[in-house]
Scaffold this motif. Structure first.
Motif, PDB file in Angstrom:
ATOM      1  N   LEU A   1     -26.201 -64.519  75.292  1.00 15.29           N
ATOM      2  CA  LEU A   1     -25.992 -65.302  74.072  1.00 15.29           C
ATOM      3  C   LEU A   1     -25.131 -64.550  73.067  1.00 15.29           C
ATOM      4  CD1 LEU A   1     -29.557 -66.838  73.725  1.00 15.29           C
ATOM      5  CD2 LEU A   1     -27.441 -68.053  74.271  1.00 15.29           C
ATOM      6  N   HIS A   2     -25.197 -63.212  73.103  1.00 14.05           N
ATOM      7  CA  HIS A   2     -24.307 -62.414  72.261  1.00 14.05           C
ATOM      8  C   HIS A   2     -22.849 -62.691  72.653  1.00 14.05           C
ATOM      9  CE1 HIS A   2     -22.995 -58.819  69.924  1.00 14.05           C
ATOM     10  NE2 HIS A   2     -22.047 -58.793  70.844  1.00 14.05           N
TER      11      HIS A   2
ATOM     12  N   ILE B   1     -24.754 -60.055  63.968  1.00 11.58           N
ATOM     13  CA  ILE B   1     -25.646 -60.743  63.029  1.00 11.58           C
ATOM     14  C   ILE B   1     -26.123 -62.058  63.641  1.00 11.58           C
ATOM     15  CG2 ILE B   1     -25.832 -61.771  60.738  1.00 11.58           C
ATOM     16  CD1 ILE B   1     -23.662 -59.766  59.828  1.00 11.58           C
ATOM     17  N   ALA B   2     -25.190 -62.804  64.253  1.00  8.18           N
ATOM     18  CA  ALA B   2     -25.553 -64.075  64.884  1.00  8.18           C
ATOM     19  C   ALA B   2     -26.547 -63.848  66.013  1.00  8.18           C
ATOM     20  CB  ALA B   2     -24.300 -64.774  65.409  1.00  8.18           C
ATOM     21  N   SER B   3     -26.324 -62.787  66.793  1.00  9.69           N
ATOM     22  CA  SER B   3     -27.212 -62.468  67.912  1.00  9.69           C
ATOM     23  C   SER B   3     -28.624 -62.186  67.409  1.00  9.69           C
ATOM     24  CB  SER B   3     -26.660 -61.259  68.679  1.00  9.69           C
ATOM     25  OG  SER B   3     -27.490 -60.922  69.764  1.00  9.69           O
ATOM     26  N   MET B   4     -28.720 -61.511  66.281  1.00  8.78           N
ATOM     27  CA  MET B   4     -30.029 -61.216  65.696  1.00  8.78           C
ATOM     28  C   MET B   4     -30.731 -62.518  65.298  1.00  8.78           C
ATOM     29  SD  MET B   4     -30.849 -59.238  62.115  1.00  8.78           S
ATOM     30  CE  MET B   4     -30.060 -60.559  61.200  1.00  8.78           C
TER      31      MET B   4
ATOM     32  N   ASP C   1     -20.023 -66.473  58.644  1.00  3.06           N
ATOM     33  CA  ASP C   1     -19.529 -66.782  59.989  1.00  3.06           C
ATOM     34  C   ASP C   1     -20.655 -66.714  61.020  1.00  3.06           C
ATOM     35  OD1 ASP C   1     -16.985 -67.254  59.149  1.00  3.06           O
ATOM     36  OD2 ASP C   1     -16.179 -65.303  59.722  1.00  3.06           O
ATOM     37  N   ALA C   2     -21.577 -65.765  60.828  1.00  2.00           N
ATOM     38  CA  ALA C   2     -22.703 -65.635  61.763  1.00  2.00           C
ATOM     39  C   ALA C   2     -23.569 -66.893  61.742  1.00  2.00           C
ATOM     40  CB  ALA C   2     -23.541 -64.412  61.411  1.00  2.00           C
ATOM     41  N   GLU C   3     -23.749 -67.480  60.551  1.00  2.00           N
ATOM     42  CA  GLU C   3     -24.518 -68.725  60.455  1.00  2.00           C
ATOM     43  C   GLU C   3     -23.807 -69.846  61.210  1.00  2.00           C
ATOM     44  OE1 GLU C   3     -27.420 -69.233  59.380  1.00  2.00           O
ATOM     45  OE2 GLU C   3     -27.903 -67.556  58.072  1.00  2.00           O
TER      46      GLU C   3
END
Length: 804
Positions: free
Chosen positions: A211-212, A246-249, A288-290
């Protein structure tokens, strides 16, 4: 509203960025933390709304929790804590969060302006979009700072975490290959490469890494379109990795599979350097992560939608809830494109084999299909009413996204003369409907009918302003846009090397706003942040509205020109015909030619400016000291003065165009026929094109100025550059005065200077006569060669036809 300052006088941006940098150095930044399998929520959320804090607030509150040692992810305001019967402990300090408000609840009003009440007599509220979204700050406390809160609840999982992860990967359509020792996404092949599952300690770790990489995959141009094509080790590469981390987290927490923070230690130094140089980068990265996590988690909704649809199909007879359509065979593919897909991925319209008629399924957008709805009340009215109110009577600008242009062309069809009903305006980069086009069919692309369909997805004001700049024809690159409240120049489409015809000023404080002007096109825009992501339709709408504003300004400008032209004509008629030498004519050593005027004291020289049809639009005045000017607000572009009168130009064997009147008068005296004054170098091209169109068979010579003194000091020679450009535009030729070395120190520039101030005045006659003769002969020879080639080709085609 100015950005909130903290107690130490630092802005919210500075405070957050410095804390993240400090934790990066210590290896404790939020996305660097080790993950633990926990059935409780771990990302900061508000227990009142049960919603997670988003964007920069996620990182800020996590950083605060780590620095203070809080294990509870719940954060709420003092008032919210009190509403739960809890109490913030005395002496506890709050933490600041930032959020944008784009909508508001207001009383619903009836047609008379009175509040609408529900059955219990309470006012009904409705949500409205704010014209000016605002940034707000709130003070929140962690649950561990509050007494009497209930225990942290157990997380309620929708379904198995591994199944969810597998569903997301499958529904994404991404090409995933288990053929690599290390995971990576290839932008070149648009493929994700992973080690096999057997190389991971657990399924959680495999899907976390997958998913990362899917997060990187979302950055492709066809998806979220981030700037991701950079080499490993570059700062740009590290920026993208920061977003993916950040998105991966966030995704890992949502799916309860965690994320592996150890494999990205290599980027820490780059992240620190980036945030030290650009504190706001952490805000952009969080935003961007959101977007990444919204995009990725959207793939699991497909399963949920299918389950809901399957239930609906069991409960509802679909044929009892359909809309019949009248679609001709030739229109079927076009209407299918317009109707699009339903949420389950099926076509929104379908052919009924029994009734042999098309129908719209439940859930189809009937507004788009209105022209084809069978026997609707509106369609029956349309048939009985005059069709003229549906037909464009003038040019109508449309907002058509690039990927819809072919569909729009099909829908628009042809005019009675066989031409396409819509056309692309190359100058304004916008589509428009021609007079005679059916506007009902084009209704969905008329700017006023387009509304943003994505009000939930936030967009950073800087990115939003960049889109506005692009819609105005500006080229956004480098550090642009710089939203510091200062004036900035920017390149526009069509600018030459080093030129910047665009201007903007923008603010980020309070409600982000700004101003844009494209001096090349004259278009301008007052911009205010909407705070949400613009769809392709909204972007096309921006461009269309800019074109409409430009068109309206052109119309207003034309009306003003007409008014000023009337005043100019009246004022000029009150002047005296020039019969004696004025100070200007004496200084320039030129003769008195008919067509000029002067004042009662014979001090000022008035030179009327006409278009190619002989209409006077402006007047140039030249004072005793040589100072020049024009009637305020008058039209000068494309206007000129013919020495000796407009009618005399018909008898001239060649059209010679100069910048100023003195040069034109000097050349007229030497060649013996009328020549043209364009007033300045910037007008040479417009005048040349207008006269070439009126006299297409006459050769054109542009007698330009040589601004050598400017070239030596500033590196530019506008007289020479503009003259060459004008000549090239009409397939003509440009000639320039040649001065002796001794003359060059005097800053002489034009043929009048050569004829009156040079030490070799006779050179003017030779240069002008020879220059015109040689270039006219060349133009005539080229024209004859072209004519011969055309005749030969025509004869060859004729022979071929006979043979066949």
């Amino acid at each position: 509203m100015e950005e909130k300052k903290t107690e130490n006088k630092k802005s919210f941006v500075e405070t957050v960025s410095e804390k993240i940098i400090e934790q990066l150095k210590a290896g404790t930044a939020p996305w660097q933390r080790p993950w633990h399998d926990d059935k409780r929520k771990s990302l900061p959320y508000n227990p009142i709304s049960d919603k997670r804090y988003k964007g920069i607030n996620t990182l800020h509150l996590m950083a605060e929790s780590m620095s203070k040692g809080y294990a509870d992810p719940r954060w709420l305001t003092y008032k919210q804590a009190s509403s739960l019967g809890a109490q913030v402990r005395a002496g506890e300090k709050s933490t600041l969060v930032q959020y944008w408000k784009f909508t508001d609840l207001v009383d619903k009003l009836d047609k008379d302006g009175n509040p609408v009440l529900d059955e219990n007599g309470k006012k009904i509220k409705e949500e409205i979009q704010l014209d000016k979204p605002k940034v707000f700050y709130a003070n929140v406390f962690n649950a561990e700072q509050i007494d009497n809160l209930p225990p942290l609840p157990i997380r309620e999982l929708k379904w198995d975490n591994i199944e969810r992860a597998e569903t997301i990967l499958k529904n994404s359509g991404a090409k995933i290959l288990n053929d690599s020792n290390s995971p990576y996404y290839s932008i070149k092949t648009d493929e994700i490469h992973l080690p096999g599952k057997e190389f991971f300690d657990s399924n959680d770790k495999y899907y976390s890494v997958a998913l990362h990489e899917l997060g990187h995959w979302t950055g492709a141009e066809s998806r979220l379109n981030r700037d991701i094509n950079h080499p490993f080790g570059s700062h740009e590469y590290a920026r993208e990795e920061l977003r993916a981390e950040i998105a991966s987290m966030i995704i890992g927490d949502e799916l309860n599979i965690g994320h592996d923070s150890k494999q990205h230690v290599a980027y820490v130094e780059s992240w620190i350097k980036i945030l030290q140089d650009e504190p706001k980068e952490i805000f952009r990265a969080a935003s961007d992560a959101e977007k990444i996590q919204n995009y990725v988690l959207g793939f699991e909704q497909i399963k949920e939608q299918k389950e809901e649809i399957n239930l609906d199909v069991e409960q509802v007879n679909i044929k009892d809830n359909i809309t019949w359509l009248n679609i001709s065979y030739s229109e079927k593919n076009t209407v299918k494109d317009i109707a699009g897909k339903l949420s389950n991925g099926e076509n929104a319209i379908e052919w009924d084999k029994t009734k042999k008629q098309w129908f719209a399924k439940p859930g189809a957008n009937l507004e788009k299909l209105k022209p084809w709805i069978s026997d609707s009340k509106e369609n029956l009215m349309m048939k009985s009413e005059t069709k003229s109110n549906l037909i464009a009577t003038e040019k109508v600008i449309l907002a058509i996204p690039y990927d819809q242009k072919d569909t729009a062309k099909k829908v628009a069809g042809k005019l009675p003369n066989g031409e396409n009903a819509i056309e692309w305006d190359k100058l304004n980069k916008v589509w428009f409907a021609k007079p005679g086009a059916n506007l009902e069919k084009l209704k969905s692309w008329i700017p006023e009918n387009i509304h943003n369909t994505q009000p939930v997805t936030t967009l950073h004001p800087r990115d939003e302003f960049a889109l506005a700049l692009q819609s105005m024809g500006c080229i956004v690159d480098g550090e642009h846009p710089i939203m510091d409240g200062q004036n900035h120049r920017i390149k526009t489409e069509g600018d030459k090397q080093g030129h910047k015809a665009g201007f903007y000023k923008a603010f980020l404080d309070g409600h982000p706003a700004g101003y844009i002007k494209n001096n090349r096109t004259g278009a301008e825009m007052k911009w205010k942040s909407k705070g949400y992501h613009l769809s392709d339709e909204e972007k096309a709408k921006l461009t269309a509205e800019a074109a409409k504003r430009k068109e309206q300004r052109a119309k207003e400008q034309a009306e003003m020109y007409e008014k000023v032209a009337e005043d100019v004509k009246n004022k000029f008629s009150e002047l005296l015909p020039l019969k004696n030498m004025t100070p200007y004519l004496l200084n320039k050593e030129i003769d008195v030619f008919p067509g000029l005027a002067t004042d009662k004291d014979n001090k000022i020289t008035y030179v009327p400016g006409y278009d190619e049809n002989g209409k006077q639009w402006t007047t140039q005045y030249i004072k005793e000291d040589g100072q020049k000017g024009f009637e305020k607000g008058g039209k000068k572009s494309g206007c000129f003065h013919v020495v000796g009168g407009q009618e005399a130009l018909k008898n001239a064997p060649v059209i010679v165009i100069s910048e100023g009147y003195a040069t034109a008068a000097t050349i007229t005296k030497i060649v013996g026929y009328s020549t043209v004054a364009a007033f300045d170098s910037g007008n040479l091209k417009n005048v040349a094109k207008a006269l070439h169109e009126k006299y297409p068979m006459k050769p054109i010579i542009v007698a330009g100025d040589d601004d050598r003194h400017l070239e030596e000091r500033q590196g530019v020679n506008p007289g020479k550059e503009k003259a060459i450009e004008a000549a090239k535009a009409v397939n003509g030729a440009a000639i320039f005065p040649i001065f002796a070395p001794s003359d060059q120190k005097m800053k002489l520039t034009d043929f009048n200077d050569l004829a009156t101030k040079s030490r070799f005045k006779e050179a003017a006659i030779i240069q002008i006569q020879n220059g015109i003769k040689a270039n006219v002969e060349r133009q005539i020879e080229q024209r004859q060669q072209l004519q011969t080639r055309t005749q030969t080709q025509s004869r060859n085609r004729s022979k071929t036809l006979k043979i066949n």
